[in-house]
Design a protein around this motif. Structure first.
Motif, PDB file in Angstrom:
ATOM      1  N   ILE A 152      18.050  10.191  -7.247  1.00 48.91           N
ATOM      2  CA  ILE A 152      17.758  10.352  -8.675  1.00 48.91           C
ATOM      3  C   ILE A 152      16.257  10.419  -8.910  1.00 48.91           C
ATOM      4  O   ILE A 152      15.762  11.270  -9.659  1.00 48.91           O
ATOM      5  N   LYS A 156      14.223  13.689 -10.451  1.00 48.03           N
ATOM      6  CA  LYS A 156      13.348  13.545 -11.622  1.00 48.03           C
ATOM      7  C   LYS A 156      11.937  14.061 -11.326  1.00 48.03           C
ATOM      8  O   LYS A 156      11.338  14.783 -12.119  1.00 48.03           O
ATOM      9  N   ASN A 165      14.473  21.786 -15.570  1.00 51.40           N
ATOM     10  CA  ASN A 165      15.589  20.949 -15.130  1.00 51.40           C
ATOM     11  C   ASN A 165      16.487  21.636 -14.116  1.00 51.40           C
ATOM     12  O   ASN A 165      17.552  21.116 -13.786  1.00 51.40           O
ATOM     13  N   LEU A 192      27.152  12.342  -8.914  1.00 47.61           N
ATOM     14  CA  LEU A 192      26.336  12.497 -10.118  1.00 47.61           C
ATOM     15  C   LEU A 192      26.942  13.525 -11.064  1.00 47.61           C
ATOM     16  O   LEU A 192      26.890  13.366 -12.288  1.00 47.61           O
ATOM     17  N   GLU A 193      27.533  14.574 -10.496  1.00 53.29           N
ATOM     18  CA  GLU A 193      28.182  15.585 -11.336  1.00 53.29           C
ATOM     19  C   GLU A 193      29.395  14.983 -12.043  1.00 53.29           C
ATOM     20  O   GLU A 193      29.617  15.231 -13.242  1.00 53.29           O
ATOM     21  N   MET A 195      29.769  12.042 -12.951  1.00 52.57           N
ATOM     22  CA  MET A 195      29.266  11.132 -13.985  1.00 52.57           C
ATOM     23  C   MET A 195      28.651  11.894 -15.156  1.00 52.57           C
ATOM     24  O   MET A 195      28.229  11.283 -16.139  1.00 52.57           O
ATOM     25  N   ARG A 197      25.857  13.668 -15.048  1.00 46.62           N
ATOM     26  CA  ARG A 197      24.397  13.581 -15.036  1.00 46.62           C
ATOM     27  C   ARG A 197      23.731  14.851 -14.514  1.00 46.62           C
ATOM     28  O   ARG A 197      22.569  15.095 -14.767  1.00 46.62           O
ATOM     29  N   ILE A 198      24.473  15.643 -13.740  1.00 47.88           N
ATOM     30  CA  ILE A 198      23.988  16.940 -13.275  1.00 47.88           C
ATOM     31  C   ILE A 198      25.155  17.932 -13.287  1.00 47.88           C
ATOM     32  O   ILE A 198      26.312  17.530 -13.413  1.00 47.88           O
ATOM     33  N   GLU A 199      24.834  19.210 -13.165  1.00 54.81           N
ATOM     34  CA  GLU A 199      25.837  20.251 -12.960  1.00 54.81           C
ATOM     35  C   GLU A 199      25.489  20.999 -11.687  1.00 54.81           C
ATOM     36  O   GLU A 199      24.343  21.427 -11.506  1.00 54.81           O
ATOM     37  N   ILE A 207      19.854  19.486 -14.053  1.00 58.41           N
ATOM     38  CA  ILE A 207      19.816  18.098 -14.494  1.00 58.41           C
ATOM     39  C   ILE A 207      20.257  18.029 -15.950  1.00 58.41           C
ATOM     40  O   ILE A 207      19.710  18.724 -16.814  1.00 58.41           O
ATOM     41  N   ASP A 209      21.359  14.618 -17.476  1.00 58.01           N
ATOM     42  CA  ASP A 209      20.952  13.311 -18.010  1.00 58.01           C
ATOM     43  C   ASP A 209      20.655  12.337 -16.874  1.00 58.01           C
ATOM     44  O   ASP A 209      21.526  11.603 -16.427  1.00 58.01           O
ATOM     45  N   LEU A 210      19.400  12.350 -16.434  1.00 54.56           N
ATOM     46  CA  LEU A 210      18.963  11.396 -15.411  1.00 54.56           C
ATOM     47  C   LEU A 210      18.000  10.385 -16.034  1.00 54.56           C
ATOM     48  O   LEU A 210      17.514   9.509 -15.388  1.00 54.56           O
TER      49      LEU A 210
END
Length: 210
Positions: A152, A156, A165, A192-193, A195, A197-199, A207, A209-210
């Motif tokens: 993460i 970022k 992003n 992460l996808e 969740m 937070r990424i695609e 990105i 939402d990190l």
């Protein structure tokens, strides 16, 4: 070169030093992905970054890489300076993260300017301070953070340096930078996808939402 040097370093260096850099410096435009410095090479000049970003990496005995830090506008590389002053071979690999512009300063001028210009001396000391802090952050990341946290943090920083992003690196390239395996990175990116937070896309990730 004169305008870009003045805009990038005019607030740091006095006019006489700017003029000296113009006299001896070599202006270069480096495309993204270009390898600027290789491990084992002798360093003959040091960079002053005008625009863009350079990633600096180390390599272990098995040939695996680890991302140490990024150089950005107004930066130089303290490891390069150390090799220059000691006439040692480079211990790092430097690759343009994005299209970059820089001025290469001959090593013969470094000692002269350190005694001649207070602004240059302060710039060199500040550069050492900044790079040491970044190296300590890298060590802390490896020693104290789990791989998902490191990933993460990496994404970022990548987004910040590239000013977007969209991360266009493959899972294997990310694994190289973080000194781990592609399987681990793919698993964590998928998590992460899930969740939100990424695609993940075919040749890039975005990105959310990190």
């Amino acid at each position: 070169m004169i305008q870009e040097l003045t805009e990038g370093y005019g607030h740091i260096f006095e006019k006489a030093l700017i003029n000296d850099i113009i006299q001896v410096g070599t202006f270069k435009e480096i495309p993204a992905g270009h390898k600027m410095m290789e491990i084992g090479e002798f360093v003959k000049s040091m960079p002053l970054l005008i625009s863009g970003a350079i990633k600096v990496l180390r390599e272990d005995q098995d040939g695996d890489e680890l991302l140490l830090y990024y150089l950005e506008k107004g930066d130089t590389c303290s490891m390069t300076m150390a090799c220059c002053m000691g006439q040692h071979r480079s211990q790092i690999r430097a690759i343009a993260e994005v299209d970059s512009k820089l001025i290469m300063v001959p090593i013969a001028k470094m000692e002269e300017w350190t005694s001649k210009y207070k602004s240059w001396r302060n710039f060199i000391f500040e550069s050492y301070h900044n790079r040491i802090n970044e190296l300590l952050s890298t060590i802390d990341s490896i020693a104290f953070y789990q791989m998902d946290e490191r990933l993460i943090q990496y994404l970022k920083e990548k987004a910040r340096v590239n000013k977007e992003n969209i991360i266009k690196n493959t899972h294997q390239e990310i694994a190289y930078d973080l000194h781990t395996s592609r399987v681990v990175i793919s698993r964590l990116l998928k998590k992460l996808e899930q969740m939100g937070r990424i695609e993940l896309h075919r040749n890039y990730l975005e990105i959310i939402d990190l």
